[in-house]
Design a protein around this motif. Structure first.
Motif, PDB file in Angstrom:
ATOM      1  N   GLU A 583      16.942 -39.738 -35.672  1.00 12.24           N
ATOM      2  CA  GLU A 583      16.743 -38.708 -34.659  1.00 12.24           C
ATOM      3  C   GLU A 583      16.642 -39.406 -33.303  1.00 12.24           C
ATOM      4  OE1 GLU A 583      13.599 -35.137 -33.440  1.00 12.24           O
ATOM      5  OE2 GLU A 583      13.294 -36.322 -35.265  1.00 12.24           O
ATOM      6  N   THR A 584      17.445 -39.000 -32.346  1.00  8.24           N
ATOM      7  CA  THR A 584      17.542 -39.724 -31.080  1.00  8.24           C
ATOM      8  C   THR A 584      17.139 -38.852 -29.901  1.00  8.24           C
ATOM      9  OG1 THR A 584      19.873 -39.134 -30.853  1.00  8.24           O
ATOM     10  CG2 THR A 584      19.378 -41.231 -31.921  1.00  8.24           C
ATOM     11  N   GLY A 585      16.710 -39.535 -28.856  1.00  8.54           N
ATOM     12  CA  GLY A 585      16.446 -38.904 -27.571  1.00  8.54           C
ATOM     13  C   GLY A 585      17.005 -39.785 -26.466  1.00  8.54           C
ATOM     14  N   ILE A 586      17.648 -39.179 -25.474  1.00  7.19           N
ATOM     15  CA  ILE A 586      18.347 -39.927 -24.425  1.00  7.19           C
ATOM     16  C   ILE A 586      17.916 -39.396 -23.067  1.00  7.19           C
ATOM     17  CG2 ILE A 586      20.603 -40.596 -23.496  1.00  7.19           C
ATOM     18  CD1 ILE A 586      21.763 -39.967 -26.272  1.00  7.19           C
ATOM     19  N   ALA A 587      17.676 -40.324 -22.152  1.00  7.74           N
ATOM     20  CA  ALA A 587      17.405 -39.967 -20.759  1.00  7.74           C
ATOM     21  C   ALA A 587      18.155 -40.951 -19.872  1.00  7.74           C
ATOM     22  CB  ALA A 587      15.905 -40.013 -20.468  1.00  7.74           C
ATOM     23  N   ASN A 588      18.863 -40.440 -18.874  1.00  4.79           N
ATOM     24  CA  ASN A 588      19.594 -41.332 -17.960  1.00  4.79           C
ATOM     25  C   ASN A 588      19.621 -40.719 -16.559  1.00  4.79           C
ATOM     26  OD1 ASN A 588      21.315 -39.237 -18.411  1.00  4.79           O
ATOM     27  ND2 ASN A 588      22.949 -40.443 -19.328  1.00  4.79           N
ATOM     28  N   ALA A 589      19.833 -41.585 -15.594  1.00  2.00           N
ATOM     29  CA  ALA A 589      19.901 -41.161 -14.187  1.00  2.00           C
ATOM     30  C   ALA A 589      20.713 -42.185 -13.417  1.00  2.00           C
ATOM     31  CB  ALA A 589      18.510 -41.026 -13.586  1.00  2.00           C
ATOM     32  N   ALA A 590      21.461 -41.713 -12.414  1.00  2.82           N
ATOM     33  CA  ALA A 590      22.263 -42.603 -11.584  1.00  2.82           C
ATOM     34  C   ALA A 590      21.467 -43.009 -10.345  1.00  2.82           C
ATOM     35  CB  ALA A 590      23.563 -41.910 -11.187  1.00  2.82           C
ATOM     36  N   LYS A 591      21.852 -44.118  -9.762  1.00  3.61           N
ATOM     37  CA  LYS A 591      21.164 -44.648  -8.587  1.00  3.61           C
ATOM     38  C   LYS A 591      21.209 -43.625  -7.449  1.00  3.61           C
ATOM     39  CE  LYS A 591      21.239 -48.500  -5.300  1.00  3.61           C
ATOM     40  NZ  LYS A 591      21.911 -49.756  -4.901  1.00  3.61           N
ATOM     41  N   GLY A 592      20.026 -43.389  -6.872  1.00  7.05           N
ATOM     42  CA  GLY A 592      19.935 -42.466  -5.760  1.00  7.05           C
ATOM     43  C   GLY A 592      20.194 -41.020  -6.122  1.00  7.05           C
ATOM     44  N   GLY A 593      20.185 -40.699  -7.413  1.00  7.15           N
ATOM     45  CA  GLY A 593      20.445 -39.324  -7.845  1.00  7.15           C
ATOM     46  C   GLY A 593      21.910 -38.938  -7.795  1.00  7.15           C
ATOM     47  N   ALA A 594      22.810 -39.934  -7.801  1.00  6.90           N
ATOM     48  CA  ALA A 594      24.253 -39.649  -7.748  1.00  6.90           C
ATOM     49  C   ALA A 594      24.725 -39.040  -9.067  1.00  6.90           C
ATOM     50  CB  ALA A 594      25.011 -40.935  -7.445  1.00  6.90           C
ATOM     51  N   ASP A 617      25.915 -51.653 -19.407  1.00  8.07           N
ATOM     52  CA  ASP A 617      25.604 -51.543 -17.980  1.00  8.07           C
ATOM     53  C   ASP A 617      26.680 -52.283 -17.205  1.00  8.07           C
ATOM     54  OD1 ASP A 617      24.593 -51.331 -15.483  1.00  8.07           O
ATOM     55  OD2 ASP A 617      22.783 -52.509 -15.839  1.00  8.07           O
ATOM     56  N   GLY A 618      27.511 -51.542 -16.488  1.00 11.27           N
ATOM     57  CA  GLY A 618      28.542 -52.161 -15.677  1.00 11.27           C
ATOM     58  C   GLY A 618      27.947 -52.828 -14.447  1.00 11.27           C
ATOM     59  N   MET A 619      28.607 -53.888 -13.990  1.00  9.34           N
ATOM     60  CA  MET A 619      28.101 -54.634 -12.829  1.00  9.34           C
ATOM     61  C   MET A 619      28.164 -53.743 -11.586  1.00  9.34           C
ATOM     62  SD  MET A 619      29.466 -58.277 -11.419  1.00  9.34           S
ATOM     63  CE  MET A 619      28.711 -59.071 -10.006  1.00  9.34           C
ATOM     64  N   GLY A 620      27.019 -53.598 -10.920  1.00 15.45           N
ATOM     65  CA  GLY A 620      26.965 -52.773  -9.732  1.00 15.45           C
ATOM     66  C   GLY A 620      26.643 -51.325 -10.074  1.00 15.45           C
ATOM     67  N   ASN A 621      27.098 -50.434  -9.205  1.00 15.83           N
ATOM     68  CA  ASN A 621      26.847 -49.001  -9.391  1.00 15.83           C
ATOM     69  C   ASN A 621      28.116 -48.227  -9.079  1.00 15.83           C
ATOM     70  OD1 ASN A 621      24.205 -50.199  -7.724  1.00 15.83           O
ATOM     71  ND2 ASN A 621      23.698 -49.169  -9.655  1.00 15.83           N
ATOM     72  N   GLY A 622      28.078 -46.953  -9.394  1.00 17.53           N
ATOM     73  CA  GLY A 622      29.187 -46.082  -9.017  1.00 17.53           C
ATOM     74  C   GLY A 622      30.282 -46.017 -10.057  1.00 17.53           C
ATOM     75  N   ILE A 782      15.003 -43.493  -7.132  1.00 15.79           N
ATOM     76  CA  ILE A 782      15.791 -44.086  -8.235  1.00 15.79           C
ATOM     77  C   ILE A 782      16.588 -45.241  -7.639  1.00 15.79           C
ATOM     78  CG2 ILE A 782      17.522 -43.655 -10.014  1.00 15.79           C
ATOM     79  CD1 ILE A 782      16.739 -40.724  -9.962  1.00 15.79           C
ATOM     80  N   MET A 783      16.117 -46.456  -7.865  1.00 14.35           N
ATOM     81  CA  MET A 783      16.681 -47.627  -7.205  1.00 14.35           C
ATOM     82  C   MET A 783      17.863 -48.225  -7.956  1.00 14.35           C
ATOM     83  SD  MET A 783      14.751 -47.471  -4.674  1.00 14.35           S
ATOM     84  CE  MET A 783      15.393 -48.919  -3.833  1.00 14.35           C
ATOM     85  N   ASP A 784      18.098 -47.827  -9.188  1.00 14.77           N
ATOM     86  CA  ASP A 784      19.204 -48.384  -9.970  1.00 14.77           C
ATOM     87  C   ASP A 784      19.576 -47.388 -11.066  1.00 14.77           C
ATOM     88  OD1 ASP A 784      21.134 -50.053 -10.909  1.00 14.77           O
ATOM     89  OD2 ASP A 784      19.781 -51.571 -11.740  1.00 14.77           O
ATOM     90  N   ASP A 785      20.746 -47.578 -11.627  1.00 13.51           N
ATOM     91  CA  ASP A 785      21.140 -46.751 -12.774  1.00 13.51           C
ATOM     92  C   ASP A 785      20.165 -46.999 -13.920  1.00 13.51           C
ATOM     93  OD1 ASP A 785      23.389 -45.863 -11.360  1.00 13.51           O
ATOM     94  OD2 ASP A 785      24.556 -47.602 -12.008  1.00 13.51           O
ATOM     95  N   MET A 786      19.728 -45.925 -14.561  1.00 13.96           N
ATOM     96  CA  MET A 786      18.734 -46.049 -15.615  1.00 13.96           C
ATOM     97  C   MET A 786      19.184 -45.277 -16.848  1.00 13.96           C
ATOM     98  SD  MET A 786      15.073 -45.815 -13.622  1.00 13.96           S
ATOM     99  CE  MET A 786      15.330 -44.161 -13.034  1.00 13.96           C
ATOM    100  N   THR A 787      19.028 -45.912 -18.002  1.00 10.99           N
ATOM    101  CA  THR A 787      19.341 -45.283 -19.288  1.00 10.99           C
ATOM    102  C   THR A 787      18.330 -45.767 -20.311  1.00 10.99           C
ATOM    103  OG1 THR A 787      21.717 -45.187 -18.801  1.00 10.99           O
ATOM    104  CG2 THR A 787      21.055 -44.996 -21.104  1.00 10.99           C
TER     105      THR A 787
END
Length: 816
Positions: A583-594, A617-622, A782-787
């Motif tokens: 049974e899984t649960g997932i939460a994620n967010a992009a940097k700056g709310g993008a 996690d890809g290098m950088g953001n976007g 949100i300073m970085d991509d988060m998962t």
């Protein structure tokens, strides 16, 4: 032993000799044209409606088209048959054959597809021949012309039928079953041949009636009621047209074929009883006088006698080509089994090929690599000596009398250049030993740079060879497993089948067919055919729990095909339930709310009973980082689902991504493979953050170190194995979560404390709370991509409780 072998051979020799003799006789009869001559002779005698002969010309045209070398034999047979029946009709056959040959030669110049025009040619020749004869006899009337046209039309239709049925009279075994149209055409040919026996009487019994009823018995026994009644109708109709006074025999044959087909479960005697009942019922009313029942009943008894003495092998040979029979099903299964074995053999050959290729690409072992390095050093020194010592006057002194000393000096210079330069004593001895010391040293250092580059290139080639070898070996294993799966054969599990059928019968459920492929613990595979299940969930609610009790393992419905019409059959596949579920649960967010995050995640259910959780996690953001991480996971998913080992899969992904682009954009990978049968886990971390396992109040850290995916072409993957238990929580996260907490010195301890203090065990709530804690330390930024992915391991409890098997016999014993 030799005596026993001789006895066995002596026992099998008569049977083999009889079998070969029978096959040889059949081959001789057909290849010599005896069978064709007999058929032509009887068709030459065949009439319908007392004056029409629609069988002779179609037979000749079909034989001439299919077997041109047998055309003269067919013509002679037809003429002899006509002479034995009615010598006045021989002129019609001769004239029709001549006209057909003349018209065919004319049309061959313009018509390439002669097969389509043969019926039209037969129609033209038949009508022309009959009209010419009437004109010569001065009996040409409108009625006669109409009869000639009808005769020509029947001849054209029979030509189409004979073109399909005559090729069946061959010793060559058909590789396919007969279509219904081909069966009917063949029956029409046999019935047409029987019309040639009209007038033949044996001890007061009609030969054509005996043969017709015998034919109905054979096909009713082979094909059942549908085929039996059809053969009866067709045979009775043709014989009725040949002899109008016996037209009622069509009803007798059709009804007898129907009853015989319905009683085929009673074997030959059951089919025979159907014929006798049909004879008694139809015969009395057809003749109108019960006193005439004697000959009719004797004819049926004679046909039954012939049917009873017919060898079983002959009937089985006919049944092989009739759809719906057991013999036909066995023939199809044997053909499918042969195709399966051939396919599996080819797959095994490809597996062996890839394994051989893997061995050919395998890198050198340690001793071979050491030998190669020594040879490279020798080549380096040989190039140096060729440019310096070859023309030196001290060549013999250095390389003949003092070879070991010279070689040692040059090897020391090559091994450690800085040490040699700083060592004054070594430099002094080297200058004293060699008159070109400086030039040789400089040349050694120059060649050494080429040697190092060559060594590095060779190392890269070796790593590439190792990667290719691992990939080829992985493909070989996958194809080998696939070949084993193809060859999955139905094992003999009669005891389990009897138990299942008896248990289902006790609760009132009927089962048509059961196939048990495997009863191994954790790998049970059963297929079952049951009557129309109406979609009420009987399989999931009743049959699967009952199987769970019989096999002592949790059984579930893996696949179910419902019948789409009333009283149809449902095909259900049962298999072992996994011991654990995730049974899984997932939460994620992009940097700056993008909208676009550089993190990607994937939950992969593998066919081998494993479950994969991955975060990249890809290098950088976007968007660019998102594409990089998403490509990594997509490629990994495809490779894992193909069955290749996860270590080889990660190396393959790394190789592809490192060669795909020259941009310095890399991605991390955090992969967990969970076995759903024993809850064991394998963690493969490539430049990813640690993961955590929570068991009660304890939290354990899982970590390893590897460079990011795509940075270098070769690297070793560290694999960490852990044994999980029911109720454990696995927390995996990207660096946005792990490094996201602000003003926290030891992030590992902080995360452990936060995870330990959480009172909930719901995976989704834990994921949401962790992300909320990290964002709160950043004052809502949100300073970085988060998962973060949280997986809970739980035991798999079937939805429906196991139903214990209840035996009425056991219950009676207990009651007594």
């Amino acid at each position: 032993m030799r005596g026993l072998a001789w006895i066995n051979r002596s026992q099998t020799m008569p049977w083999d000799f009889a079998k070969r003799l029978k096959a040889k006789i059949e081959k001789r009869i057909i290849q010599s044209g005896v069978l064709l001559f007999m058929i032509g002779f009887l068709l030459g005698r065949a009439f319908i409606l007392s004056e029409m002969m629609p069988f002779a010309l179609p037979f000749f045209a079909s034989v001439a088209f299919l077997r041109k070398d047998r055309a003269k034999l067919a013509a002679c047979a037809l003429l002899l048959g006509s002479i034995s029946q009615n010598i006045d009709q021989i002129l019609f056959i001769i004239l029709a054959i001549v006209l057909y040959g003349f018209i065919r030669k004319l049309t061959m110049r313009w018509e390439k597809h002669l097969l389509k025009t043969v019926p039209l040619l037969v129609f033209s020749a038949s009508v022309s021949a009959r009209v010419i004869l009437h004109f010569l006899n001065e009996t040409m009337t409108t009625t006669n012309f109409f009869i000639a046209a009808v005769e020509g039309g029947l001849s054209a239709i029979l030509t189409v039928i004979f073109l399909q049925s005559i090729p069946l009279l061959s010793t060559k075994s058909l590789k396919r079953s007969l279509k219904n149209e081909e069966i009917i055409c063949f029956i029409i040919l046999l019935a047409s041949v029987m019309t040639g026996t009209i007038g033949w009487v044996l001890y007061g019994l009609s030969v054509e009636h005996i043969l017709a009823r015998y034919l109905v018995l054979v096909f009713a026994f082979v094909g059942g009621a549908a085929i039996g009644s059809t053969v009866g109708v067709v045979t009775g109709l043709i014989l009725g047209l040949a002899n109008v006074s016996s037209l009622y025999h069509m009803s007798l044959l059709a009804f007898s074929g129907l009853l015989g087909g319905l009683l085929k479960e009673g074997k030959k005697m059951g089919v025979g009883i159907g014929l006798l009942i049909g004879t008694l019922l139809i015969g009395m009313y057809g003749e109108g006088n019960p006193a005439n029942m004697g000959p009719i009943l004797l004819e049926s008894l004679s046909a039954l006698f012939l049917f009873l003495i017919t060898p079983k092998s002959a009937i089985s040979q006919i049944a092989r080509y009739i759809p719906g029979t057991n013999e036909h099903s066995q023939e199809q299964q044997q053909y499918l089994r042969k195709i399966r074995d051939v396919t599996a053999h080819r797959v095994e050959q490809f597996s062996a090929l890839f394994q051989t290729l893997s061995l050919s690409f395998s890198p050198l072992n340690f001793s071979e690599e050491e030998d190669q390095n020594e040879r490279d050093i020798d080549y380096l020194l040989s190039r140096v000596t060729a440019k310096t010592c070859q023309n030196c006057f001290k060549k013999e002194q250095c390389w003949v009398k003092q070879f070991d000393k010279t070689y040692t000096f040059m090897n020391e210079i090559m091994q450690d250049r800085e040490k040699v330069t700083a060592d004054y004593l070594f430099q002094k001895e080297w200058d004293k030993h060699c008159v070109k010391a400086k030039k040789v040293s400089e040349l050694i250092h120059h060649e050494l740079s080429h040697y190092e580059a060559s060594k590095k290139l060779r190392r890269q080639v070796q790593e590439s060879r190792r990667l290719v070898a691992d990939q080829l070996l992985g493909v070989s294993k996958v194809m080998g497993n696939f070949a084993t799966e193809i060859q999955k054969e139905r094992d003999n599990h009669y005891q389990h089948e009897d138990q299942i059928i008896e248990a289902l019968g006790e609760i009132g459920l009927e089962v048509d067919h059961i196939d048990i492929y495997s009863v191994k613990q954790g790998n049970i595979d059963i297929e079952m055919t049951i009557p129309f299940c109406k979609g009420h969930g009987e399989c999931e609610k009743v049959i699967a729990p009952l199987l769970s009790d019989i096999l002592d393992e949790a059984i579930i419905v893996k696949h179910e095909d419902h019948a789409h019409y009333p009283h149809g059959e449902c095909r259900v596949m049962f298999g072992s339930a996994k011991a654990f579920i995730i049974e899984t649960g997932i939460a994620n967010a992009a940097k700056g709310g993008a909208w676009v995050s550089g993190d990607s995640h994937s939950l992969i259910e593998l066919s081998s009973g494993k479950y994969a959780i991955a975060i990249s996690d890809g290098m950088g953001n976007g968007e660019r980082a998102h594409l990089e991480s998403n490509d990594t996971l997509e490629l990994l998913q495809k490779i894992l689902q193909s069955g290749i080992d996860e270590t080889v899969a990660i190396k393959s992904v790394n190789s592809v991504l490192s060669l795909r682009t020259t941009d310095e954009i890399f991605s991390t990978l955090d992969l967990a493979i969970l076995d759903l049968q024993n809850a064991s886990a394998r963690f493969l971390k490539v430049a990813s953050t640690p993961s955590f396992i929570k068991r009660g109040d304890q939290v354990k850290t899982i970590q390893s170190s590897n460079l990011p995916i795509g940075m270098i072409q070769e690297f070793d993957v560290d694999v960490v194995s852990e044994q999980l238990k029911a109720g454990d929580l696995l927390i995996m996260m990207s660096d946005g979560i792990y490094d996201g907490a602000h003003h926290v010195e030891n992030k590992d301890i902080w995360l452990k404390r936060k995870i330990r203090e959480m009172e909930t065990e719901d995976p989704q709530e834990i994921a949401d709370l962790l992300m909320e804690e990290v964002i709160r330390t950043r004052s809502g930024q949100i300073m970085d991509d988060m998962t973060v992915i949280v997986a809970k391991i739980e035991r798999n409890l079937p939805k429906w409780q196991t139903i214990p098997r209840y035996s009425f016999a056991t219950n009676r014993k207990k009651a007594q």
